[in-house]
Design a protein around this motif. Structure first.
Motif, PDB file in Angstrom:
ATOM      1  N   GLU A 359     -41.469  27.142  14.767  1.00  0.00           N
ATOM      2  CA  GLU A 359     -41.175  28.497  14.306  1.00  0.00           C
ATOM      3  C   GLU A 359     -39.884  29.049  14.905  1.00  0.00           C
ATOM      4  OE1 GLU A 359     -44.204  28.979  17.728  1.00  0.00           O
ATOM      5  OE2 GLU A 359     -43.731  27.562  16.120  1.00  0.00           O
ATOM      6  N   LEU A 360     -39.372  28.411  15.963  1.00  0.00           N
ATOM      7  CA  LEU A 360     -38.116  28.834  16.570  1.00  0.00           C
ATOM      8  C   LEU A 360     -36.962  28.263  15.754  1.00  0.00           C
ATOM      9  CD1 LEU A 360     -36.849  30.273  19.116  1.00  0.00           C
ATOM     10  CD2 LEU A 360     -36.636  27.981  20.079  1.00  0.00           C
ATOM     11  N   LYS A 361     -36.231  29.119  15.099  1.00  0.00           N
ATOM     12  CA  LYS A 361     -35.146  28.665  14.226  1.00  0.00           C
ATOM     13  C   LYS A 361     -33.819  28.527  14.968  1.00  0.00           C
ATOM     14  CE  LYS A 361     -38.087  28.733  10.923  1.00  0.00           C
ATOM     15  NZ  LYS A 361     -38.712  27.454  10.509  1.00  0.00           N
ATOM     16  N   ALA A 362     -33.768  28.949  16.202  1.00  0.00           N
ATOM     17  CA  ALA A 362     -32.522  28.885  16.967  1.00  0.00           C
ATOM     18  C   ALA A 362     -32.104  27.439  17.226  1.00  0.00           C
ATOM     19  CB  ALA A 362     -32.690  29.619  18.294  1.00  0.00           C
ATOM     20  N   LYS A 363     -30.817  27.201  17.227  1.00  0.00           N
ATOM     21  CA  LYS A 363     -30.299  25.876  17.554  1.00  0.00           C
ATOM     22  C   LYS A 363     -30.252  25.738  19.078  1.00  0.00           C
ATOM     23  CE  LYS A 363     -26.283  22.817  17.051  1.00  0.00           C
ATOM     24  NZ  LYS A 363     -27.112  21.642  16.726  1.00  0.00           N
ATOM     25  N   ILE A 364     -30.907  24.687  19.595  1.00  0.00           N
ATOM     26  CA  ILE A 364     -30.929  24.429  21.031  1.00  0.00           C
ATOM     27  C   ILE A 364     -30.225  23.100  21.288  1.00  0.00           C
ATOM     28  CG2 ILE A 364     -32.350  24.166  23.093  1.00  0.00           C
ATOM     29  CD1 ILE A 364     -32.665  26.898  21.823  1.00  0.00           C
ATOM     30  N   THR A 365     -29.194  23.116  22.123  1.00  0.00           N
ATOM     31  CA  THR A 365     -28.500  21.884  22.498  1.00  0.00           C
ATOM     32  C   THR A 365     -28.859  21.536  23.938  1.00  0.00           C
ATOM     33  OG1 THR A 365     -26.539  23.144  23.189  1.00  0.00           O
ATOM     34  CG2 THR A 365     -26.594  22.336  20.913  1.00  0.00           C
ATOM     35  N   GLY A 366     -28.535  20.317  24.363  1.00  0.00           N
ATOM     36  CA  GLY A 366     -28.899  19.918  25.717  1.00  0.00           C
ATOM     37  C   GLY A 366     -28.111  18.737  26.229  1.00  0.00           C
ATOM     38  N   SER A 367     -28.009  18.659  27.541  1.00  0.00           N
ATOM     39  CA  SER A 367     -27.419  17.496  28.211  1.00  0.00           C
ATOM     40  C   SER A 367     -28.049  17.396  29.593  1.00  0.00           C
ATOM     41  CB  SER A 367     -25.896  17.619  28.314  1.00  0.00           C
ATOM     42  OG  SER A 367     -25.521  18.846  28.897  1.00  0.00           O
ATOM     43  N   SER A 368     -27.772  16.286  30.283  1.00  0.00           N
ATOM     44  CA  SER A 368     -28.475  16.037  31.540  1.00  0.00           C
ATOM     45  C   SER A 368     -27.570  15.346  32.543  1.00  0.00           C
ATOM     46  CB  SER A 368     -29.722  15.171  31.273  1.00  0.00           C
ATOM     47  OG  SER A 368     -30.413  14.901  32.469  1.00  0.00           O
ATOM     48  N   ILE A 369     -27.803  15.644  33.807  1.00  0.00           N
ATOM     49  CA  ILE A 369     -27.132  14.958  34.905  1.00  0.00           C
ATOM     50  C   ILE A 369     -28.196  14.453  35.865  1.00  0.00           C
ATOM     51  CG2 ILE A 369     -25.478  15.147  36.801  1.00  0.00           C
ATOM     52  CD1 ILE A 369     -24.252  17.546  35.333  1.00  0.00           C
ATOM     53  N   ARG A 370     -28.233  13.143  36.082  1.00  0.00           N
ATOM     54  CA  ARG A 370     -29.145  12.566  37.078  1.00  0.00           C
ATOM     55  C   ARG A 370     -28.493  12.682  38.459  1.00  0.00           C
ATOM     56  NH1 ARG A 370     -32.753   8.830  34.523  1.00  0.00           N
ATOM     57  NH2 ARG A 370     -33.363   9.828  32.563  1.00  0.00           N
ATOM     58  N   VAL A 371     -29.294  13.116  39.439  1.00  0.00           N
ATOM     59  CA  VAL A 371     -28.756  13.336  40.788  1.00  0.00           C
ATOM     60  C   VAL A 371     -29.585  12.569  41.820  1.00  0.00           C
ATOM     61  CG1 VAL A 371     -27.746  15.574  40.230  1.00  0.00           C
ATOM     62  CG2 VAL A 371     -30.123  15.457  41.008  1.00  0.00           C
ATOM     63  N   PRO A 372     -29.016  12.345  43.020  1.00  0.00           N
ATOM     64  CA  PRO A 372     -29.677  11.488  44.032  1.00  0.00           C
ATOM     65  C   PRO A 372     -30.826  12.147  44.785  1.00  0.00           C
ATOM     66  CG  PRO A 372     -27.284  11.416  44.256  1.00  0.00           C
ATOM     67  CD  PRO A 372     -27.609  12.583  43.382  1.00  0.00           C
ATOM     68  N   VAL A 373     -31.854  12.609  44.066  1.00  0.00           N
ATOM     69  CA  VAL A 373     -33.129  13.012  44.682  1.00  0.00           C
ATOM     70  C   VAL A 373     -34.231  12.286  43.917  1.00  0.00           C
ATOM     71  CG1 VAL A 373     -32.332  15.254  45.519  1.00  0.00           C
ATOM     72  CG2 VAL A 373     -33.290  15.074  43.227  1.00  0.00           C
ATOM     73  N   PRO A 374     -35.324  11.902  44.564  1.00  0.00           N
ATOM     74  CA  PRO A 374     -36.338  11.077  43.910  1.00  0.00           C
ATOM     75  C   PRO A 374     -37.324  11.834  43.039  1.00  0.00           C
ATOM     76  CG  PRO A 374     -36.919  11.405  46.197  1.00  0.00           C
ATOM     77  CD  PRO A 374     -35.584  12.040  46.016  1.00  0.00           C
ATOM     78  N   ASP A 375     -37.425  13.154  43.186  1.00  0.00           N
ATOM     79  CA  ASP A 375     -38.378  13.923  42.396  1.00  0.00           C
ATOM     80  C   ASP A 375     -37.985  15.386  42.429  1.00  0.00           C
ATOM     81  OD1 ASP A 375     -40.638  14.417  40.829  1.00  0.00           O
ATOM     82  OD2 ASP A 375     -41.900  14.816  42.567  1.00  0.00           O
ATOM     83  N   VAL A 376     -38.413  16.113  41.426  1.00  0.00           N
ATOM     84  CA  VAL A 376     -38.176  17.538  41.146  1.00  0.00           C
ATOM     85  C   VAL A 376     -36.777  17.726  40.543  1.00  0.00           C
ATOM     86  CG1 VAL A 376     -38.075  19.911  41.993  1.00  0.00           C
ATOM     87  CG2 VAL A 376     -39.775  18.333  42.927  1.00  0.00           C
ATOM     88  N   SER A 377     -36.784  18.374  39.403  1.00  0.00           N
ATOM     89  CA  SER A 377     -35.561  18.620  38.651  1.00  0.00           C
ATOM     90  C   SER A 377     -35.449  20.112  38.382  1.00  0.00           C
ATOM     91  CB  SER A 377     -35.599  17.845  37.331  1.00  0.00           C
ATOM     92  OG  SER A 377     -35.812  16.464  37.567  1.00  0.00           O
ATOM     93  N   ILE A 378     -34.313  20.507  37.822  1.00  0.00           N
ATOM     94  CA  ILE A 378     -34.132  21.906  37.437  1.00  0.00           C
ATOM     95  C   ILE A 378     -33.472  21.955  36.070  1.00  0.00           C
ATOM     96  CG2 ILE A 378     -31.886  22.194  38.582  1.00  0.00           C
ATOM     97  CD1 ILE A 378     -32.848  25.062  39.342  1.00  0.00           C
TER      98      ILE A 378
END
Length: 481
Positions: A359-378
């Motif tokens: 139902e959300l008609k908004a366009k959502i874009t995304g990208s990602s950066i992997r960082v040197p921690v073993p768990d928990v992301s933001i």
């Protein structure tokens, strides 16, 4: 007596009360299938200190700590009622009772608030639903921990088997050891033994059959006494309906994928679209950890302010599909050393929003950066809203969503000014709103959302499995809609 003595005496008194609560919580769980909560946080199998810390969370409601002296009367009142299987939040009961002006006793108020779990409304205790784990990696082992934890009341889900490839040697012993100890999530809570003669791991009395197979089509689960089971594929090897259908063998009724599904496989985010799963649907996906992190707060923001467009940037812990040291990899950047680099990579989370939130008609874009921690992301969610607002309004709204809404199991909220990623290891929520980092200016809002991409996601998977199994018990008092 000095002021310090008064404070210490008060602490000792609260410890004694919390200690007295433990056997009551245990009996309600084992004998009646009642899970006692404090603001969505379970108190089952918790220590005295854990119970006290859980009560402190209530400071986010009205600025002061919820005391065990306030919740104990409601817990005691529950023991006098003929309760059916349910989840009951004594923190919410205490908070609602404070604002109730009808002059009811604690016992009267409690009976009315949990009426849906009493009398003709009471659910009957059900036999557990068999569950099979196909794969036993990071997510598989955390799912095993959660399934064993939730088996204590004699209801819900029963982990009957895991299916893995035989690595030879002490395969069974090594897999049991990986379940017993984890460098990130700590020791398994309980006892684990190995029955090598029968290829079983016994965890807190739960016998888990280890089945060795290289191909789903080789396994007849009924040969192990498994029937009408839900199989959770946490290998990610198959993602479309054709591939996942290979799991629909004798003894398996449904398949749940712990990765984004392809084609017409439904992507389900518990709390947002789990109620759209058709009863006869045999194959579903729980999407990705990042999709689970962003969709609930995205829905919350869209419901109140409207969302015209957005971009999500995830700063993600490194994962098993990256190399420890530079080496060949089919992906361009993931071959570079994960513990030594920030690695730009793609994420399918933004495109998966359309499946979970059509139902959300908004366009959502995304990208990602992997960082040197073993768990928990933001996840940094940058939104253009349909209406202008301010920071205080958004903060208050999201705080209330995390406490009293149907999304309170998915969205958590922290005001800690010094919060860092490791603080959220073990969080059972899909994402945690960082209040201090929130930015709002007119029609632009930027949300910073922490998430334990291993454990929090595994909790979401278990919630979906409970739902499709028909063993997801109602919560009282009912959250505000």
């Amino acid at each position: 007596m000095t002021v310090n003595d008064d404070v210490f005496t008060d602490w000792i008194n609260r410890e004694e009360i919390a200690e007295s609560m433990i056997p009551i919580i245990g009996r309600l769980h084992r004998e009646r299938d009642v899970n006692v909560l404090v603001h969505s946080r379970s108190l089952v199998n918790k220590s005295v200190i854990s119970i006290l810390k859980t009560h402190r969370f209530a400071r986010q409601i009205d600025g002061e700590e919820l005391s065990v002296t306030e919740t104990l009367p409601f817990l005691s009142a529950l023991t006098t009622l003929d309760l059916g299987p349910s989840q009951i939040d004594i923190g919410m009961l205490a908070a609602m009772y404070k604002s109730d002006d009808r002059g009811l006793s604690v016992e009267e108020f409690t009976a009315q608030a949990v009426a849906g779990a009493l009398g003709d409304n009471k659910l009957e205790r059900r036999e557990g639903r068999d569950v099979v784990l196909y794969g036993f990696g990071r997510i598989g082992r955390l799912l095993a921990r959660l399934l064993v934890e939730k088996a204590g009341g004699g209801n819900g889900l029963r982990l009957r088997a895991i299916v893995v490839r035989n690595s030879g040697g002490d395969d069974l012993v090594k897999r049991a050891s990986l379940l017993r100890r984890d460098s990130i999530h700590g020791q398994f809570s309980g006892s684990i033994t190995v029955d090598e003669a029968n290829n079983k791991i016994v965890a807190n009395g739960n016998e888990i059959q280890v089945i060795y197979s290289n191909d789903p089509s080789e396994v007849d689960y009924t040969a192990y006494g498994i029937k009408d089971a839900i199989l959770i594929d946490n290998t990610g090897r198959w993602r479309d309906r054709e591939g996942l259908s290979k799991h629909l063998r004798p003894g398996i009724a449904k398949v749940v994928l712990t990765a984004p599904g392809k084609g017409d496989v439904p992507n389900i985010v518990h709390g947002v679209n789990h109620d759209t799963v058709k009863p006869d649907e045999q194959i579903i996906s729980c999407a990705s950890c990042t999709t689970n992190a962003i969709v609930p707060p995205l829905k919350a923001m869209a419901d109140k302010y409207g969302v015209l467009r957005g971009h999500v940037e995830t700063v993600h812990s490194f994962t098993n599909d990256q190399n420890l040291l530079d080496n060949f990899h089919k992906a361009d950047r993931r071959g570079r050393s994960a513990p030594m680099n920030m690695v730009i990579t793609e994420t399918g989370a933004a495109s998966a929003v359309a499946k979970a939130l059509p139902e959300l008609k908004a366009k959502i874009t995304g990208s990602s950066i992997r960082v040197p921690v073993p768990d928990v992301s933001i996840a940094i969610l940058n939104l253009q809203l349909a209406t202008e607002t301010d920071r205080e309004d958004v903060l208050e709204y999201l705080r209330n969503i995390s406490l009293t809404s149907p999304l309170k199991r998915q969205i958590d909220f922290t005001t800690a000014p010094d919060a860092v990623s490791s603080d959220f290891i073990g969080s059972r929520h899909a994402s945690i709103v960082d209040a201090g980092a929130l930015k709002v200016e007119g029609d632009n809002a930027i949300l910073y959302l922490w998430y334990d991409n291993e454990f929090g996601y595994s909790c979401q998977v278990v919630r979906v499995v409970q739902h499709v199994s028909g063993v997801e018990y109602p919560t009282f008092p009912a959250p505000a809609v």
